[in-house]
Design an enzyme around this catalytic site. Structure first.
Site, PDB file in Angstrom:
ATOM      1  N   LYS A  56      47.981  25.573   1.372  1.00  0.00           N
ATOM      2  CA  LYS A  56      48.533  25.786  -0.061  1.00  0.00           C
ATOM      3  C   LYS A  56      47.586  26.933  -0.765  1.00  0.00           C
ATOM      4  CE  LYS A  56      48.186  21.336  -0.865  1.00  0.00           C
ATOM      5  NZ  LYS A  56      47.815  20.937   0.405  1.00  0.00           N
ATOM      6  N   THR A  57      46.467  26.604  -0.680  1.00  0.00           N
ATOM      7  CA  THR A  57      45.400  27.503  -1.294  1.00  0.00           C
ATOM      8  C   THR A  57      45.625  29.232  -0.423  1.00  0.00           C
ATOM      9  OG1 THR A  57      43.905  25.530  -1.591  1.00  0.00           O
ATOM     10  CG2 THR A  57      43.070  27.981  -1.663  1.00  0.00           C
ATOM     11  N   ASP A 101      45.105  23.496  -8.568  1.00  0.00           N
ATOM     12  CA  ASP A 101      45.152  22.449  -7.447  1.00  0.00           C
ATOM     13  C   ASP A 101      45.244  21.227  -7.847  1.00  0.00           C
ATOM     14  OD1 ASP A 101      45.004  22.351  -4.726  1.00  0.00           O
ATOM     15  OD2 ASP A 101      43.065  23.018  -4.214  1.00  0.00           O
ATOM     16  N   THR A 142      49.236  17.555  -3.226  1.00  0.00           N
ATOM     17  CA  THR A 142      49.387  16.766  -1.958  1.00  0.00           C
ATOM     18  C   THR A 142      50.403  15.436  -2.046  1.00  0.00           C
ATOM     19  OG1 THR A 142      47.479  15.529  -2.579  1.00  0.00           O
ATOM     20  CG2 THR A 142      47.108  17.151  -0.875  1.00  0.00           C
ATOM     21  N   ARG A 201      43.599  23.397   9.134  1.00  0.00           N
ATOM     22  CA  ARG A 201      42.057  23.142   8.834  1.00  0.00           C
ATOM     23  C   ARG A 201      41.323  22.549  10.045  1.00  0.00           C
ATOM     24  NH1 ARG A 201      41.791  20.751   3.398  1.00  0.00           N
ATOM     25  NH2 ARG A 201      41.728  22.846   2.552  1.00  0.00           N
TER      26      ARG A 201
HETATM   27  N1  LIG Z   1      49.371  29.686   7.864  1.00  0.00           N
HETATM   28  C1  LIG Z   1      47.963  30.110   8.101  1.00  0.00           C
HETATM   29  N2  LIG Z   1      47.542  30.872   9.136  1.00  0.00           N
HETATM   30  C2  LIG Z   1      46.253  30.715   9.293  1.00  0.00           C
HETATM   31  N3  LIG Z   1      45.205  30.000   8.650  1.00  0.00           N
HETATM   32  C3  LIG Z   1      45.702  29.094   7.773  1.00  0.00           C
HETATM   33  C4  LIG Z   1      46.959  28.989   7.690  1.00  0.00           C
HETATM   34  N4  LIG Z   1      47.129  28.091   6.769  1.00  0.00           N
HETATM   35  C5  LIG Z   1      45.823  27.553   6.458  1.00  0.00           C
HETATM   36  N5  LIG Z   1      44.990  28.311   7.218  1.00  0.00           N
HETATM   37  C6  LIG Z   1      43.341  27.969   7.519  1.00  0.00           C
HETATM   38  O1  LIG Z   1      43.438  26.581   7.224  1.00  0.00           O
HETATM   39  C7  LIG Z   1      42.312  26.212   6.330  1.00  0.00           C
HETATM   40  C8  LIG Z   1      42.956  25.328   5.219  1.00  0.00           C
HETATM   41  O2  LIG Z   1      43.810  26.072   4.491  1.00  0.00           O
HETATM   42  P1  LIG Z   1      44.188  25.746   2.993  1.00  0.00           P
HETATM   43  O3  LIG Z   1      44.742  26.716   2.434  1.00  0.00           O
HETATM   44  O4  LIG Z   1      42.734  25.398   2.445  1.00  0.00           O
HETATM   45  O5  LIG Z   1      44.716  24.235   2.773  1.00  0.00           O
HETATM   46  P2  LIG Z   1      45.455  23.600   1.483  1.00  0.00           P
HETATM   47  O6  LIG Z   1      45.163  24.314   0.387  1.00  0.00           O
HETATM   48  O7  LIG Z   1      46.688  23.124   1.893  1.00  0.00           O
HETATM   49  O8  LIG Z   1      44.489  22.270   1.854  1.00  0.00           O
HETATM   50  C9  LIG Z   1      41.844  27.505   5.939  1.00  0.00           C
HETATM   51  O9  LIG Z   1      40.621  27.885   6.316  1.00  0.00           O
HETATM   52  C10 LIG Z   1      42.868  28.656   6.152  1.00  0.00           C
HETATM   53  O10 LIG Z   1      42.257  29.697   6.622  1.00  0.00           O
HETATM   54 MG   LIG Z   2      43.490  23.713  -1.171  1.00  0.00          MG
END
Ligand SMILES: Nc1ncnc2c1ncn2[C@@H]1O[C@H](COP(=O)(O)OP(=O)(O)O)[C@@H](O)[C@H]1O
Ligand SMILES: [Mg+2]
Length: 313
Positions: A56-57, A101, A142, A201
Site C-alpha cells: 500500500k505504501t 496510513d 488493513t 515484505r
Molecule cells: N508490487 C511490489 N513490487 C515489489 N516490491 C514490493 C511490491 N509491493 C511491496 N513491495 C515491497 O514490500 C515491502 C512492503 O511493502 P509496503 O508498501 O510497505 O506494504 P504495506 O504498506 O501494504 O504494509 C516494501 O519493502 C516494498 O518494497
Molecule cells: Mg505501509
C-alpha cells in the site's frame, strides 16, 4: 539488527511501472495518472485496502512519483488532534499526495475535518475557511470494515490489494537479490517465495536473512537447499509459518476446543493485534484453523501440519 523500515525503503519500487503484481490496480492507477495529467487536475482521493506488507505504501509512493508530486505521510493512529492533521493537510501543494496510513484509526473529530477537505477542498483555520491546493488523499487500511461508511464513500476508488502469486513473488525476490548482489538460483528464489505467505515484505525479509547466511558461510550461490537450511534456522517452515504462528496452532491443538483470540494472545504473552493482524489471517487462509462462534479451532489439516513441519516450537 537492521531497521526493517530503512531496508523496506531501499527495495521499494519507485514508479508504478517498477512495481510487480497488483496488475489490475496498477493499470487503473496508470489510467488515473494519465487522465489527471491530461485534465491538469489531481487524481481523485483513493483508498488502498489489504493486509500489511502487500504494497500500500509502495503504491502510494510510486503514484506520487508518477504524478510528479511529493508524498506526505501521516499515521492516523498517532495523529493526536485536529491541529496535527491540519498541519499535514496545509503542507500539501498542488499534485501532492497525502498518505494517511491506518486511516480507520483516525478519531471522529479528525474524520469529520477530513470530510470537508475531501468534499469542498476547504479547511477551517481559526475563523477563516481556506481554499486548499489541488492534492490527493490516499487512505490505507488493513481493516476496511472498521472504516465508517461516510468515509468510504468519499473516495473515488477503493483498491483492494490481493495476495501475490508465486511467480510474482519469485520475481520480487530475484529483483531484490540482484540489488543486493546476492546470487540466488531461480529455485532458491522460488523456495523463498513459497514460504513468504504471499506477501512481498515477508519475501524480502527471508531474502535478507538468506543473504546474511550466505555471506557468513561464504556461500557464493544460494540454492533451494541452502534456502531451506536458512529457513530451518530462522524458524520458517515449508508452509511459511513462523514460530509465533506455530505456537498459536499448537496452543489450539492442545486445548482441543474453541478459544478466543484474546485468550490466545494472553496465554502466549503476545499483543492481541499481533495475533489478529499478523497471524490469524494466514492460518485461516491456509485452512489450518477455523472460526467458530466461541473462538478459533485447529483443523485436521492444521494438526497434521504440526506433526510434519519438522519444528517442535
Ligand atoms: N508490487 C511490489 N513490487 C515489489 N516490491 C514490493 C511490491 N509491493 C511491496 N513491495 C515491497 O514490500 C515491502 C512492503 O511493502 P509496503 O508498501 O510497505 O506494504 P504495506 O504498506 O501494504 O504494509 C516494501 O519493502 C516494498 O518494497
Ligand atoms: Mg505501509
Amino acid at each position: 539488527m537492521e531497521t526493517t523500515d530503512k531496508l523496506d525503503r531501499a527495495f521499494r519500487p519507485q514508479t508504478l511501472a517498477d512495481c510487480l503484481g497488483q496488475n489490475e490496480i496498477r493499470q487503473n492507477l496508470q489510467v488515473y495518472v494519465a487522465a489527471a495529467k491530461a485534465r491538469n487536475e489531481p487524481i481523485e482521493h483513493l483508498l488502498f485496502c489489504g493486509p500489511a506488507g502487500l504494497g500500500k505504501t509502495t503504491l502510494a509512493g510510486a503514484l506520487a512519483a508518477d504524478m510528479g508530486g511529493q508524498l506526505i505521510t501521516v499515521n492516523a493512529a498517532s495523529v493526536k488532534n485536529k491541529d496535527e492533521l491540519r498541519i499535514a493537510i496545509l503542507k500539501c501543494g498542488r499534485g501532492d499526495i497525502l498518505f494517511i496510513d491506518e486511516i480507520h484509526a483516525l478519531k471522529r473529530p479528525m474524520q469529520e475535518m477530513l470530510y470537508t477537505v475531501m468534499e469542498d477542498s476547504r479547511i477551517e483555520v481559526g475563523s477563516d475557511s481556506i481554499h486548499l491546493a489541488a492534492f490527493t488523499i490516499i487512505g490505507a487500511t488493513t481493516h476496511q470494515g472498521k472504516l465508517s461508511k461516510p468515509m468510504r464513500e468519499r473516495f473515488g476508488d477503493i483498491c483492494e490489494l490481493r495476495p501475490y502469486s508465486l511467480p510474482e513473488l519469485t520475481s520480487i525476490v530475484q529483483r531484490a537479490a540482484g540489488k543486493m548482489s546476492f546470487e540466488l538460483t531461480p529455485q532458491g528464489a522460488m523456495e523463498i517465495a513459497t514460504r513468504a505467505q504471499s506477501t512481498p515484505r515477508i519475501a524480502l525479509r527471508i531474502t535478507r536473512r538468506a543473504r546474511d547466511f550466505a555471506l557468513a558461510t561464504k556461500t557464493l550461490v544460494a540454492t533451494h537447499e541452502f534456502v531451506q537450511q536458512v529457513c530451518k534456522k530462522i524458524g520458517i517452515d515449508a508452509a511459511g509459518l513462523d514460530p509465533i504462528a506455530r505456537r498459536v496452532l499448537r496452543l489450539l491443538a492442545e486445548k482441543g476446543r474453541a478459544t478466543g483470540l484474546q485468550a490466545i494472545a494472553a496465554q502466549l504473552g503476545e499483543a492481541l493485534e499481533t495475533i489478529e493482524d499478523c497471524v490469524e489471517p494466514f492460518l485461516l487462509a491456509q485452512g489450518f484453523i477455523e472460526r467458530e462462534q466461541a473462538g478459533r479451532v485447529v483443523t485436521t489439516k492444521g494438526a497434521a501440519h504440526l506433526r510434519t513441519c519438522g519444528f517442535v516450537n
